[in-house]
Design an enzyme around this catalytic site. Structure first.
Site, PDB file in Angstrom:
ATOM      1  N   ASP A   9       0.830  -1.204   0.000  1.00 30.17           N
ATOM      2  CA  ASP A   9       0.000   0.000   0.000  1.00 30.17           C
ATOM      3  C   ASP A   9       0.869   1.260   0.000  1.00 30.17           C
ATOM      4  O   ASP A   9       2.064   1.220   0.276  1.00 30.17           O
ATOM      5  CB  ASP A   9      -0.898   0.022   1.231  1.00 30.17           C
ATOM      6  CG  ASP A   9      -2.056  -0.964   1.141  1.00 30.17           C
ATOM      7  OD1 ASP A   9      -2.063  -1.805   0.220  1.00 30.17           O
ATOM      8  OD2 ASP A   9      -2.951  -0.904   2.009  1.00 30.17           O
ATOM      9  N   ASP A  10       0.235   2.390  -0.303  1.00 28.57           N
ATOM     10  CA  ASP A  10       0.821   3.733  -0.163  1.00 28.57           C
ATOM     11  C   ASP A  10       1.882   4.073  -1.202  1.00 28.57           C
ATOM     12  O   ASP A  10       2.677   4.999  -1.009  1.00 28.57           O
ATOM     13  CB  ASP A  10       1.411   3.948   1.241  1.00 28.57           C
ATOM     14  CG  ASP A  10       0.367   3.838   2.333  1.00 28.57           C
ATOM     15  OD1 ASP A  10      -0.824   4.043   2.029  1.00 28.57           O
ATOM     16  OD2 ASP A  10       0.734   3.553   3.491  1.00 28.57           O
ATOM     17  N   HIS A  53      -7.075   3.656   1.265  1.00 26.45           N
ATOM     18  CA  HIS A  53      -6.175   4.079   2.329  1.00 26.45           C
ATOM     19  C   HIS A  53      -6.931   4.001   3.657  1.00 26.45           C
ATOM     20  O   HIS A  53      -8.021   4.552   3.795  1.00 26.45           O
ATOM     21  CB  HIS A  53      -5.700   5.504   2.054  1.00 26.45           C
ATOM     22  CG  HIS A  53      -4.657   6.004   2.987  1.00 26.45           C
ATOM     23  ND1 HIS A  53      -3.524   5.272   3.290  1.00 26.45           N
ATOM     24  CD2 HIS A  53      -4.558   7.169   3.700  1.00 26.45           C
ATOM     25  CE1 HIS A  53      -2.772   5.963   4.135  1.00 26.45           C
ATOM     26  NE2 HIS A  53      -3.377   7.102   4.401  1.00 26.45           N
TER      27      HIS A  53
END
Length: 275
Positions: free
Chosen positions: A9-10, A127
């Site tokens: 993620d991110d 998110h």
């Protein structure tokens, strides 16, 4: 047959995150990443994705903390900054202070920006798992169908027996409840998702020991393991108040013992485009 997506993620949050994800893909077991298209390092992330075509890249939809991608969002982002936490978003969302139109426009703008940067999204996720919040999952599923995106994250899976802390275990139960509640929208839009999801209760604390034990007991079907790797960067971590576990998670996904274990058990590493 066992298939495994290891998703970082991110992607696009910061240069240290981008570097960690690419290292984890090239030298480790990361097969997929989720682009935070409004992130400060999103353009760099998209360029890196182009240089690493084997990395599947989805869109990490965001309704908290970051700067909004869209404009004129008086309820969602009155100062162009999204709500400071999932709880803050939910309070405004459920009390009608954020309109459905604002949420849809912002999510659509984030997908549009990812596409503009050259990404062909393999999936959508959120998110802080904001995509599964009541009412939001329906919008996300509809947008996936509109853009021809075939898969979404559905963060539901059995306990690994390795959850770290009571608070994390409770968070897992609540978010899985939201995901199950909204799963009808996923089916209605003919979207795919892995059979099992792992890592929710280990956010920021994935290590090689946990990863190895999970791989040893991986169920048949397709599983997704979420991680948040990055290069150790104390200045960035302090500035973002996020990422203190980046290096540990990178060490986990690049640990050669984990890769050997996956290969030894005949587990096929895939991304969302292959499910």
């Amino acid at each position: 047959m066992k298939h495994l997506i290891i998703n970082a993620d991110d992607f696009g949050m910061a240069g240290a995150v981008n570097a960690g994800i690419i290292k984890g893909h090239r030298e480790g077991v990361i097969t997929s990443a989720s682009l935070l298209s409004g992130g400060a390092a999103a353009e760099e992330a998209a360029a890196l994705a182009k240089d690493n075509p084997g990395l599947g890249v989805g869109v990490h939809l965001c309704l908290t903390i970051e700067k909004a991608v869209s404009f004129n969002l008086p309820g969602l982002a009155p100062d162009s900054i999204l709500p400071p936490s999932p709880l803050a978003f939910m309070v405004k969302w459920l009390t009608g202070r954020i309109s459905r139109d604002e949420v849809r426009r912002e999510l659509k703008a984030q997908i549009d920006r990812a596409v503009f940067l050259g990404i062909t999204p393999t999936h959508l996720d959120g998110h802080q798992h904001i995509h599964v919040m009541p009412g939001v999952f329906r919008e996300v599923a509809a947008l996936a169908r509109e853009y021809g995106i075939k898969a979404v994250r559905c963060p539901v899976g059995p306990s690994s027996g390795l959850e770290k802390g009571f608070g994390k275990a409770v968070e897992k139960i609540i978010l899985e409840g939201f995901a199950r509640y909204g799963s009808g929208a996923v089916r209605a839009n003919s979207l795919r998702h892995p059979d099992y999801f792992f890592g929710l209760a280990q956010t920021g604390s994935v290590d090689a020991g946990w990863l190895a034990k999970l791989v040893e007991g991986l169920p048949d079907g397709t599983s997704e393991i979420m991680c948040h790797p990055g290069i150790r960067d104390d200045n960035t971590a302090r500035r973002l108040d996020w990422g203190h576990g980046w290096q540990g998670e990178l060490d986990a996904v690049t640990d050669p013992r984990v890769k050997e274990l996956i290969e030894g058990r005949g587990i096929r590493l895939v991304n969302f485009s292959q499910i």
